[in-house]
Design a protein around this motif. Sequence first.
Motif, PDB file in Angstrom:
ATOM      1  N   ILE A   1      -2.077 -10.357  -4.655  1.00 48.39           N
ATOM      2  CA  ILE A   1      -2.341  -9.324  -3.647  1.00 48.39           C
ATOM      3  C   ILE A   1      -3.016  -8.112  -4.279  1.00 48.39           C
ATOM      4  CG2 ILE A   1      -1.251  -7.628  -2.118  1.00 48.39           C
ATOM      5  CD1 ILE A   1       0.920  -9.735  -1.545  1.00 48.39           C
ATOM      6  N   LEU A   2      -2.482  -7.684  -5.424  1.00 49.75           N
ATOM      7  CA  LEU A   2      -3.013  -6.466  -6.029  1.00 49.75           C
ATOM      8  C   LEU A   2      -4.372  -6.691  -6.690  1.00 49.75           C
ATOM      9  CD1 LEU A   2       0.187  -4.734  -7.406  1.00 49.75           C
ATOM     10  CD2 LEU A   2      -1.091  -4.259  -5.319  1.00 49.75           C
TER      11      LEU A   2
ATOM     12  N   GLY B   1       2.069  -1.534   6.064  1.00 48.29           N
ATOM     13  CA  GLY B   1       1.877  -2.287   4.830  1.00 48.29           C
ATOM     14  C   GLY B   1       3.202  -2.813   4.291  1.00 48.29           C
TER      15      GLY B   1
ATOM     16  N   GLY C   1       0.874  -1.168   0.000  1.00 47.21           N
ATOM     17  CA  GLY C   1       0.000   0.000   0.000  1.00 47.21           C
ATOM     18  C   GLY C   1       0.907   1.211   0.000  1.00 47.21           C
TER      19      GLY C   1
ATOM     20  N   LEU D   1      -1.908  -4.083   0.741  1.00 48.19           N
ATOM     21  CA  LEU D   1      -2.352  -4.765   1.960  1.00 48.19           C
ATOM     22  C   LEU D   1      -2.968  -3.792   2.944  1.00 48.19           C
ATOM     23  CD1 LEU D   1       0.656  -7.197   2.496  1.00 48.19           C
ATOM     24  CD2 LEU D   1      -1.670  -7.815   1.863  1.00 48.19           C
ATOM     25  N   VAL D   2      -2.292  -2.653   3.137  1.00 52.34           N
ATOM     26  CA  VAL D   2      -2.833  -1.631   4.026  1.00 52.34           C
ATOM     27  C   VAL D   2      -2.947  -0.363   3.200  1.00 52.34           C
ATOM     28  CG1 VAL D   2      -2.507  -0.408   6.202  1.00 52.34           C
ATOM     29  CG2 VAL D   2      -1.619  -2.719   5.947  1.00 52.34           C
ATOM     30  N   GLY D   3      -4.033  -0.267   2.453  1.00 51.05           N
ATOM     31  CA  GLY D   3      -4.178   0.867   1.549  1.00 51.05           C
ATOM     32  C   GLY D   3      -4.411   2.158   2.314  1.00 51.05           C
TER      33      GLY D   3
ATOM     34  N   ILE E   1      -6.668  -8.747  -5.379  1.00 49.05           N
ATOM     35  CA  ILE E   1      -7.627  -8.774  -4.274  1.00 49.05           C
ATOM     36  C   ILE E   1      -7.716  -7.411  -3.601  1.00 49.05           C
ATOM     37  CG2 ILE E   1      -8.195  -9.883  -2.067  1.00 49.05           C
ATOM     38  CD1 ILE E   1      -6.455 -12.283  -3.119  1.00 49.05           C
ATOM     39  N   ARG E   2      -6.576  -6.788  -3.410  1.00 53.71           N
ATOM     40  CA  ARG E   2      -6.542  -5.482  -2.749  1.00 53.71           C
ATOM     41  C   ARG E   2      -5.747  -4.492  -3.592  1.00 53.71           C
ATOM     42  NH1 ARG E   2      -8.232  -5.216   2.498  1.00 53.71           N
ATOM     43  NH2 ARG E   2      -7.151  -3.230   2.700  1.00 53.71           N
ATOM     44  N   PRO E   3      -6.388  -3.846  -4.549  1.00 48.11           N
ATOM     45  CA  PRO E   3      -5.680  -2.924  -5.449  1.00 48.11           C
ATOM     46  C   PRO E   3      -4.963  -1.808  -4.694  1.00 48.11           C
ATOM     47  CG  PRO E   3      -7.922  -3.296  -6.173  1.00 48.11           C
ATOM     48  CD  PRO E   3      -7.817  -3.933  -4.839  1.00 48.11           C
ATOM     49  N   GLN E   4      -5.435  -1.488  -3.499  1.00 46.34           N
ATOM     50  CA  GLN E   4      -4.788  -0.436  -2.720  1.00 46.34           C
ATOM     51  C   GLN E   4      -3.582  -0.951  -1.952  1.00 46.34           C
ATOM     52  OE1 GLN E   4      -5.731   2.945  -2.496  1.00 46.34           O
ATOM     53  NE2 GLN E   4      -6.903   2.324  -4.285  1.00 46.34           N
TER      54      GLN E   4
END
Lengths: 399, 290
Positions: free
Chosen positions: B278-279, B244, B238, B286-288, B281-284
């Motif tokens: 990872i990206l 992150g 992130g 891990l800790v966006g 599932i969470r484009p922002q």
Amino acid sequence: MMKRHLWLAVALASVCQFTAVSVARAEEIKVGVLGLFSGSASWWGTEYRRGLNLWMEQNKSKVGDDTIVLLERDEGGVNPQRTRQLAQELVVRDQVQYLFGGSFTPNVLAMADVVNQTKTPLVIGNSGTSSVTLKSPYFARTGFTQWAVSVPLVEYAAKKGVKNAAIVVADFATGYDAIDAYSETFKKAGGKVAVEVKVPLGTTDFSSYLQRVRDAKPDAVFMFMPVGPMSAGFVKAFKERELDKAGIQLFATTETMESDLPAIGDSALGTITALHYSPFLTTPENTAFVKAYKAKYGPGALPSIASVSAYDSMTLIAQMIKATKGKKDADKAIAAVKGYSWMSARGPVSIDPKTREIVQNVYIRRVESIDGKLGNKPIDTYKSVVEPWHISHPEVAAK
Amino acid sequence: MTQSLATFLSLSIDGVAYGMLLFLISVGLTVTLGVMRVVNLAHSAFAMVGGYFTLWAMQRAGLDFFVALLVGVLGTMVLGAILERTLYRWVYTANGLGQLLMTIGLAFIICAIAKHFAGTELQTIPVPQGLRGTWDFGAFSVSVYRIFALVCSAVVAFGIWLGLERTSFGAKLRAAVDNPRMARCVGIDVPLVFSITFAIGCGLSGLGGALSSQILPLEPYYGLKYLVLVLIVVAAGGLGSLRGSLYAGLLLGLIDTLGRYYVPALGAFMIYLAVLAILLIRPQGLVGRA
């Protein structure tokens, strides 16, 4: 009056220039050099250049009456397209009669078409893959093949009582050659291969691969990695993980080159390698070669497999020029080097008439501290090793 | 303890240590990116500079490993501070693309200078005797140096968190970033705060470069070669999130190390597959950023 004189002078000057140029052209033989002069593998280019220039200096750039001119081109890395294009330009535009170079297999293979179509002999300075010389009748190799050094290495290890070994190689063409060479030779000698590990190119963290080796509990590891970060990294990690203390012995080939030894440090001590050259050979030829090399490049410099093979390539090219009396005749030139033998810094060598591979001694070497610096000391010799892959794979080699 | 369990444990420790080193060389970028909003592609070149400074302090000045490490970190910080005061002034005012181009250009220049002074050979920093070798517990063995690197990185991580969250400098910095004009109004010297932050970021990467030279050996192309690794950690964590980066470093280090052992056919690709996953599932990351 003045004007007429001026015209005369110009005319005279241009005639002189013309004759000077045409005289020089007749005796000038161009050799195209393809080397890695920039990028992360530029060690190869530097060493090639040193070997070539040393020969040029000692022979005053001449073969008989003909003057040799070297045209350097930079491959810049593993870059087949670029190498092919450069080779083509050298042959077509710059009219070179001979090519020298090729450090990495893909680049050498890319030159095959150019060489075949234009009938320009290429003397290959390195490229460890055995099948390379099959790609063109105008290829001759002064370097070595992974097979040629692997077979003596494994035979030596088997003789010393290694029964069960792991094979660790880099994951690319020459690595596969190493796997085949190691495992075929080792099985023939009655050994058992515990595990084969292929390490991706560019790996610098070897922990997982070493763990696999440790878990397989072999007596020895036969390794092959390209010269540079991977070689040094693996040897270092091997010792730092204390695999040697777990009773595993390391056997290698080019991995402990003098240029990489400072980076590996003392952990390289005692590593056994097989290679066709060591700057610490005590033959008169090598002593003279090392002396000349140091005189030219500084007291700290040491010749390597790359500078020796560049130097020997010039010997070979000179032989071709003599045989063709300076004319461009690839078939005659190649015929002249088949079976040609001479005394090199690496020992007696000759070109195998069947394969155009170099026949040379392979030395078993041990890393020791020599005059306060780490170096590879020859401890045993396998004499006049004929490239073994072509012999053990006649069906492929015949194609 | 069975062999396979011992193997798994050894690998996990290696993976965590590798992950912590990844965190260490990328955390400086996280700080400059997250706090100062500067995309500094020359970041891993600073890691290389730190490594070379440490190496030279040991080889040429004959200093002890730990003293040399300190010299390396301080040297990188000074260089960072000088460059910040001179070059990065323009980088701040440029748009995103401008920042990328200027900093990657700087990375090329640093690499060329390193090549000039250090030559193309790769080098590693010699480690003192006490940190070499392994500790063996039956079938289970760990590298002493990795444990050392792990502890160093953990201390640094805790230090950064403490510095940002619990000190007045951290408060000033956060204020300077969120609202520079307001910060200036309440008497915060914003350019000075930025200079110090940037220098600290460089120092951290220098420390990472020096400590990780056993795994990522020094060479003049270091700054470009491992840039991808650094960017991966920052992106997967992130952008600009300290926590992150820590998670991403650890996760990627573990996945990479375990993947190489258990799925050798995929070898070095595991890390990229993991980043992709990872990206996705969470484009922002891990800790966006909120």
